[in-house]
Structure formats: C-alpha cells, structure tokens
Scaffold this active site. Structure first.
Site, PDB file in Angstrom:
ATOM      1  N   LYS A 172      44.498  31.086  52.500  1.00  0.00           N
ATOM      2  CA  LYS A 172      43.052  30.894  52.312  1.00  0.00           C
ATOM      3  C   LYS A 172      42.677  29.517  51.729  1.00  0.00           C
ATOM      4  O   LYS A 172      42.673  28.554  52.471  1.00  0.00           O
ATOM      5  CB  LYS A 172      42.480  32.070  51.520  1.00  0.00           C
ATOM      6  CG  LYS A 172      42.719  33.374  52.300  1.00  0.00           C
ATOM      7  CD  LYS A 172      41.903  34.577  51.922  1.00  0.00           C
ATOM      8  CE  LYS A 172      42.036  35.615  53.032  1.00  0.00           C
ATOM      9  NZ  LYS A 172      42.528  36.900  52.630  1.00  0.00           N
ATOM     10  N   TYR A 215      46.188  44.867  50.345  1.00  0.00           N
ATOM     11  CA  TYR A 215      46.351  44.362  51.707  1.00  0.00           C
ATOM     12  C   TYR A 215      47.164  43.080  51.653  1.00  0.00           C
ATOM     13  O   TYR A 215      46.902  42.208  50.839  1.00  0.00           O
ATOM     14  CB  TYR A 215      44.982  44.083  52.329  1.00  0.00           C
ATOM     15  CG  TYR A 215      45.040  43.452  53.703  1.00  0.00           C
ATOM     16  CD1 TYR A 215      45.501  44.184  54.792  1.00  0.00           C
ATOM     17  CD2 TYR A 215      44.613  42.147  53.909  1.00  0.00           C
ATOM     18  CE1 TYR A 215      45.546  43.605  56.061  1.00  0.00           C
ATOM     19  CE2 TYR A 215      44.650  41.572  55.175  1.00  0.00           C
ATOM     20  CZ  TYR A 215      45.116  42.305  56.243  1.00  0.00           C
ATOM     21  OH  TYR A 215      45.155  41.739  57.496  1.00  0.00           O
ATOM     22  N   ASP A 250      51.135  38.529  45.694  1.00  0.00           N
ATOM     23  CA  ASP A 250      50.366  38.075  46.841  1.00  0.00           C
ATOM     24  C   ASP A 250      49.082  37.463  46.298  1.00  0.00           C
ATOM     25  O   ASP A 250      48.141  38.182  45.956  1.00  0.00           O
ATOM     26  CB  ASP A 250      50.090  39.241  47.785  1.00  0.00           C
ATOM     27  CG  ASP A 250      49.238  38.811  48.980  1.00  0.00           C
ATOM     28  OD1 ASP A 250      48.744  37.660  48.977  1.00  0.00           O
ATOM     29  OD2 ASP A 250      49.062  39.631  49.898  1.00  0.00           O
TER      30      ASP A 250
HETATM   31  C1  LIG Z   1      43.695  37.571  53.588  1.00  0.00           C
HETATM   32  C2  LIG Z   1      44.891  38.115  52.902  1.00  0.00           C
HETATM   33  C3  LIG Z   1      46.154  38.146  53.513  1.00  0.00           C
HETATM   34  C4  LIG Z   1      46.360  37.763  54.963  1.00  0.00           C
HETATM   35  O1  LIG Z   1      46.082  36.426  55.205  1.00  0.00           O
HETATM   36  P1  LIG Z   1      45.787  35.987  56.736  1.00  0.00           P
HETATM   37  O2  LIG Z   1      45.651  34.507  56.637  1.00  0.00           O
HETATM   38  O3  LIG Z   1      44.532  36.697  57.129  1.00  0.00           O
HETATM   39  O4  LIG Z   1      46.955  36.405  57.533  1.00  0.00           O
HETATM   40  C5  LIG Z   1      47.232  38.568  52.789  1.00  0.00           C
HETATM   41  N1  LIG Z   1      47.096  38.946  51.507  1.00  0.00           N
HETATM   42  C6  LIG Z   1      45.902  38.942  50.880  1.00  0.00           C
HETATM   43  C7  LIG Z   1      45.821  39.351  49.461  1.00  0.00           C
HETATM   44  C8  LIG Z   1      44.762  38.538  51.557  1.00  0.00           C
HETATM   45  O5  LIG Z   1      43.584  38.574  50.946  1.00  0.00           O
END
Ligand SMILES: *Cc1c(COP(=O)(O)O)cnc(C)c1O
Length: 425
Positions: free
Chosen positions: A265, A142, A237
C-alpha cells in the site's frame, strides 16, 4: 459523456462482476459502483462529474492524497530513463535503505508487487526456515488472497459472505489454524497443542480488514513471547498499518519486534508495490542465497520504486503524523458527539489517520463482535454520505483513511455530512 451506470453495464459484460477487485462492486451496501475519471488531493471526480471527498484513499496507499505532485514528478523523472530493466537498478537500494531505516525490525528486504505476494512469501519463507508446516492466523484478519490465508479472512471475502474461499484444497486448509483475535487462552491452548509443528503466526497487529480492532493490553507481548518460546516465526502483516499508524508501523507504536513484516500500500505511493522484510538470518533463506524460491519479473520496477521512495520520504517531513492525528481526532470527536445527540449507539475506533464506524453498543474486540454490528444502519449511513459528497468504504468491515491532502476544509465539510447522516438514521 459516458455515465457510471453505462460504464458498469459494459464492464459487467467484460469482467466478472464488472470489477477487478470484488469490494469495489458495492455488493454489500447495494447499488452500483461509480467510476472515477480522475482524482486530486482528497477528491475523486466521478464519470458523472460528481466530486466526492474520499476516505478510501485507494484503500490505504494515498496517505499524501491523490495525484500528489512530488510523487508524480518522481515517476516522471524515472519514466525518462526507461520503464523496466530486468537488471538491478539504483532505486532498489534507496528503497531498501529507507525501509530498513523506518521499520524497526527490518534488517533485509525483498521487494514484490503486492501485499498478497509479501504475505505469500512470508509464509513460504517461515515454513522453509523452520521446516514446519502449520500456521496460525486470526479470524477476520485479511492477508491478501493467498491460499493458506484465505480462511476466515476479513475484507472483501467477509463482505461477500465467503470468508472461506472455494478452490482451496482441504489438505492445505488443514495446515492453517484459525483463532479468535484477542483471546489469550485460545492462543496458549493452540501453542500447547501444536508447539513444534508451528512454522509461523501471522496477524494484522491492528486488524483493519474487519473495521478496526485494537489488541488488548499485553496480547501482542504474549504472542511475541509464545512464538519465541516455541520457535515459531512471528509475522506482522503491516500492509495496511505500515507507514500509516506511524512511520515504523504498529511494531514501532507498540514496541514489539516481529521476525518478518509484510508491507504494501503506502510503500508504492499509488503504484503496485509490496515488500517483505525481517531478520537478516531468516531473509537470507530466500533465493539466490537460500533454498526458498521467490522471484518477480517486475519486482523493484524503477517507476514503482521512484513513486514509493517519494512517498516514504515525504513521511519524514513536516509533522505528517501529527497533522494526520489531529484530523483523525476531529472526525472521531464529531462522530461521538453526533452519536450522543442522536441516541444512535456507535463505536469509532481511531488511531492516527485510520478510523472505522461500527454501529454497535459495545466495543468490537474480534470478528464475532464486528459481525454483530448493525449492517442496515451502516449501509444507510454509507449511501447518505455518498449522496452528500462523502465516499467512505462500501462495507462495514473496512477502515477509513485520511490523507495529508484532506486539510481543514474537507475534514470540516465531511464531518458535517457524516454527522447529518447519523442524525438521519
Ligand atoms: C490490502 C492488504 C493485503 C493485500 O495487499 P494487495 O496489495 O491487495 O495484494 C494484505 N494484508 C493486509 C493487511 C491488507 O490490508
């Protein structure tokens, strides 16, 4: 006092599903979500005045626990000077220096407001830089709700049974090649087929929106090598794993150098912050230097920067990662013992302060394995934990997080509850 159930009734009249982010709605585990009125340390206090030991940690950011005093003070000091300037501010420099210092591959950085913005920009930048269109992503990874990436995505989309969102034009989806994770042959084949059309490969180096999966030995190295050979940009990511697995994320842990890194985060200390960083040569393709446009009215916001700076600085003090690792191991050992004693088969992948419980006899290496794990058992486990004061993520596809605020007492108490819950399955 207004109860969670009354609040949820009202919320459903006002917001789709009563929530502003889908996984919060408890649709996969069943039942109605609780509302939180305050949070302190490792504990959430619900609108119903229940106290819960929290392993969601606001989905990752709260590595120092909720309402951390140092972060709160930093925000409050910044608040005295104003909330937003719309000009460059000194906090942005301090933040950039910290990120570049901590994350090995990052030479230059652009601050944004969410993880989604970071990955969205990464894809556009990779396409602009390579002048190619196709990207590879992995099933179950994701990357936020970016159109090109919301295909076979994990987390909420997967939890709700629609990993492929409606509303994404097929013409766009065609530019995204989805591969199974941990399959070296599929990777070789894709590079052979699409070679000079590939702009980028994007992945969560430890997929953690499908539970928690580790790459097979040599897999990330193979990926790095193929990207270099074919001129594709390797995007890690690390929105979730950044500053979580180690101060330098998975790239430091595994000694792999991606070209671009998406962060989020923890970097915001609980405020909305994301960042994209990487090689200076690629980053300089962003406006105003380069032809790839990206902007943000509130990007580099002083309050958010102050919170993020405080959060990152604390990672460098007092053996944070060592303390977190010890707590992570304690949880894993307790759950493994409960599994043996109860005869309930499960897997508990854990690294540093992240873990996930899969009710499965065999290790989980990809999305299909994660899908095959026992959902009924997970849901029952979730509700038993919640009834007994422990809040774990409301989906079998999510990772749990431990914070420095959990300390011995909450961990011991939570382990007892989780062990009991396994025995009761
Ligand atoms: C949470 C998350 C996102 C998205 O971040 P948001 O601040 O919710 O837009 C993208 N990549 C990973 C791996 C995530 O865990």
């Amino acid at each position: 006092m207004t109860t969670s159930s009354e609040l949820f009734q009202r919320a459903q009249q006002l917001m789709p599903g009563g929530v502003n982010s889908p996984v919060r709605a408890f649709r996969s585990v069943g039942g109605a979500p609780f509302f939180t009125k305050s949070a302190q340390g490792a504990t959430l206090t619900t609108a119903d005045d229940r106290e819960l030991i929290d392993f969601v940690c606001t989905w990752g950011p709260a590595i120092h626990g909720h309402n951390n005093e140092t972060i709160r003070k930093a925000i409050s000091e910044a608040l005295n000077k104003g909330t937003s300037f719309g000009t460059p501010n000194p906090y942005e420099i301090e933040m950039a220096e910290l990120i570049i210092d901590l994350v090995p591959s990052v030479e230059k950085v652009r601050m944004v407001n969410s993880g989604t913005e970071a990955t969205m920009t990464a894809i556009r930048l990779a396409r602009g830089y390579t002048k190619r269109h196709k990207i590879i992503k992995f099933a179950g990874c994701y990357h936020g709700h970016v159109d090109s990436l919301l295909i076979k995505a994990g987390s909420g989309a997967l939890t709700l049974g629609n990993p492929d969102s409606a509303g994404i034009p097929e013409s766009l989806a065609r530019e995204t090649i989805v591969l199974p994770f941990n399959d070296p042959e599929a990777l070789e084949n894709a590079f052979a087929s699409y070679s000079d059309q590939l702009a980028a490969v994007i992945l969560e180096p430890y997929p953690a929106n499908v539970g928690l999966i580790f790459p097979k030995s040599g897999y990330l190295q193979q990926l790095r090598k193929l990207c270099s050979e074919h001129g594709a940009i390797l995007i890690f990511d690390e929105v979730m794993t950044g500053f979580r697995v180690s101060a330098g994320g998975v790239q430091q842990h595994e000694a792999i150098t991606p070209d671009l890194t998406a962060l989020g985060k923890i970097i915001g200390g609980g405020l909305p912050v994301g960042a994209l960083g990487g090689k200076a040569e690629i980053m300089d393709y962003l406006a105003p230097l380069g032809p790839v446009y990206q902007a943000g009215t509130l990007s580099g916001n002083p309050l958010a920067m102050a919170a993020g700076i405080a959060s990152l600085r604390m990672l460098e003090e007092g053996n944070v990662y060592q303390r977190l690792e010890i707590m992570g191991e304690q949880v894993r050992e307790a759950i493994q013992t409960a599994s043996k004693e109860s005869g309930i088969p499960l897997q508990i992948p854990q690294v540093a302060s992240m873990f996930c419980i899969y009710f499965s006899e065999k290790p989980v290496e990809n999305l299909d394995d994660a899908t095959d794990t026992n959902t009924d058992r997970f849901n029952k486990f979730f509700h038993t934990c919640l009834e007994n004061g422990v809040y774990i993520p409301p989906s079998k596809y999510e990772a749990n997080f431990i914070s420095t605020a959990h300390q011995q007492g909450s961990i011991d108490q939570a382990c007892d509850v989780m062990v009991e819950a396994i025995h009761s399955l």
